[in-house]
Scaffold this motif. Structure first.
Motif, PDB file in Angstrom:
ATOM      1  N   UNK A  24      32.936  83.794 -61.366  1.00 48.32           N
ATOM      2  CA  UNK A  24      32.235  82.537 -61.584  1.00 48.32           C
ATOM      3  C   UNK A  24      33.050  81.453 -60.885  1.00 48.32           C
ATOM      4  N   UNK A  25      32.365  80.534 -60.194  1.00 48.37           N
ATOM      5  CA  UNK A  25      33.100  79.441 -59.558  1.00 48.37           C
ATOM      6  C   UNK A  25      33.810  78.643 -60.630  1.00 48.37           C
ATOM      7  N   UNK A  26      34.994  78.159 -60.292  1.00 51.05           N
ATOM      8  CA  UNK A  26      35.803  77.434 -61.271  1.00 51.05           C
ATOM      9  C   UNK A  26      36.382  76.180 -60.633  1.00 51.05           C
ATOM     10  N   UNK A  27      36.835  75.286 -61.480  1.00 55.16           N
ATOM     11  CA  UNK A  27      37.527  74.083 -61.041  1.00 55.16           C
ATOM     12  C   UNK A  27      38.909  74.098 -61.697  1.00 55.16           C
ATOM     13  N   UNK A  32      48.121  73.013 -59.382  1.00 57.28           N
ATOM     14  CA  UNK A  32      48.342  74.446 -59.428  1.00 57.28           C
ATOM     15  C   UNK A  32      48.831  74.935 -58.065  1.00 57.28           C
ATOM     16  N   UNK A  33      49.993  75.571 -58.042  1.00 58.77           N
ATOM     17  CA  UNK A  33      50.572  76.036 -56.780  1.00 58.77           C
ATOM     18  C   UNK A  33      49.642  77.023 -56.068  1.00 58.77           C
ATOM     19  N   UNK A  45      38.156  78.856 -55.529  1.00 58.10           N
ATOM     20  CA  UNK A  45      38.672  79.150 -56.863  1.00 58.10           C
ATOM     21  C   UNK A  45      37.560  79.742 -57.718  1.00 58.10           C
ATOM     22  N   UNK A  46      37.868  80.879 -58.332  1.00 58.68           N
ATOM     23  CA  UNK A  46      36.900  81.594 -59.157  1.00 58.68           C
ATOM     24  C   UNK A  46      37.566  82.026 -60.445  1.00 58.68           C
ATOM     25  N   UNK A  47      36.712  82.346 -61.414  1.00 56.73           N
ATOM     26  CA  UNK A  47      37.200  82.821 -62.692  1.00 56.73           C
ATOM     27  C   UNK A  47      36.674  84.225 -62.929  1.00 56.73           C
ATOM     28  N   UNK A  48      37.537  85.081 -63.438  1.00 56.33           N
ATOM     29  CA  UNK A  48      37.181  86.447 -63.797  1.00 56.33           C
ATOM     30  C   UNK A  48      37.763  86.714 -65.170  1.00 56.33           C
ATOM     31  N   UNK A  49      36.890  86.808 -66.157  1.00 56.59           N
ATOM     32  CA  UNK A  49      37.346  87.087 -67.521  1.00 56.59           C
ATOM     33  C   UNK A  49      38.442  86.105 -67.965  1.00 56.59           C
ATOM     34  N   UNK A  54      42.011  83.235 -56.542  1.00 57.53           N
ATOM     35  CA  UNK A  54      42.018  82.305 -55.407  1.00 57.53           C
ATOM     36  C   UNK A  54      41.773  83.117 -54.147  1.00 57.53           C
ATOM     37  N   UNK A  55      40.751  82.745 -53.385  1.00 61.45           N
ATOM     38  CA  UNK A  55      40.406  83.464 -52.164  1.00 61.45           C
ATOM     39  C   UNK A  55      40.631  82.554 -50.968  1.00 61.45           C
ATOM     40  N   UNK A  56      41.593  82.944 -50.148  1.00 56.28           N
ATOM     41  CA  UNK A  56      41.902  82.219 -48.908  1.00 56.28           C
ATOM     42  C   UNK A  56      41.237  82.932 -47.746  1.00 56.28           C
ATOM     43  N   UNK A  57      40.460  82.191 -46.968  1.00 54.74           N
ATOM     44  CA  UNK A  57      39.819  82.734 -45.770  1.00 54.74           C
ATOM     45  C   UNK A  57      40.520  82.145 -44.546  1.00 54.74           C
ATOM     46  N   UNK A  58      41.399  82.926 -43.959  1.00 58.18           N
ATOM     47  CA  UNK A  58      42.106  82.502 -42.749  1.00 58.18           C
ATOM     48  C   UNK A  58      41.281  82.870 -41.526  1.00 58.18           C
TER      49      UNK A  58
END
Length: 122
Positions: A24-27, A32-33, A45-49, A54-58
């Motif tokens: 789920x998308x999160x804020x 936060x480092x 930023x997403x939430x899982x349970x 955090x997903x970085x797309x380089x």
């Protein structure tokens, strides 16, 4: 970026859902480092349970590698909450699970890896 081996953040999220890893998308509620930019790339930023992913797309796998190195150097002296990192081509993922570092099984760790493994090679 028409390289067929490039993976988008959206494709990762879609693949997770297809593999029953429901994000789920999160804020972020605080500084936060893990949410900070790495080499100019801001993560999704997403939430899982109730845990953050955090997903970085380089742009390239090389940029991902130097980004991960920059993160490790930046956080070397910090006492971070437990996390797992995953890499696939140009994608870097931090899963901040907070489990005991000596834990044999971290919830969803295998599922995340399996979802990434299922991404079809370009």
């Amino acid at each position: 970026m028409n390289d067929s081996s490039h993976i988008s953040e959206a494709k990762v999220v879609e693949t997770f859902h297809e593999n029953n890893v429901k994000l789920a998308e999160a804020k972020s509620q605080y500084e936060d480092i893990f949410a900070s930019k790495i080499n100019g790339v801001k993560p999704g930023l997403y939430e899982l349970n109730k845990k953050y992913i955090y997903i970085y797309e380089f742009d390239t796998p090389d940029n991902r590698e130097s980004g991960k190195k920059a993160f490790v150097e930046k956080t070397a002296s910090m006492n971070l909450v437990s996390y797992s990192s995953f890499e696939k081509r140009n994608i870097l993922i931090f899963y901040v699970h907070g489990e005991d570092v000596n834990s044999d099984s971290v919830p969803f760790e295998n599922e995340i890896q399996e979802a990434l493994d299922s991404l079809i090679e370009g």
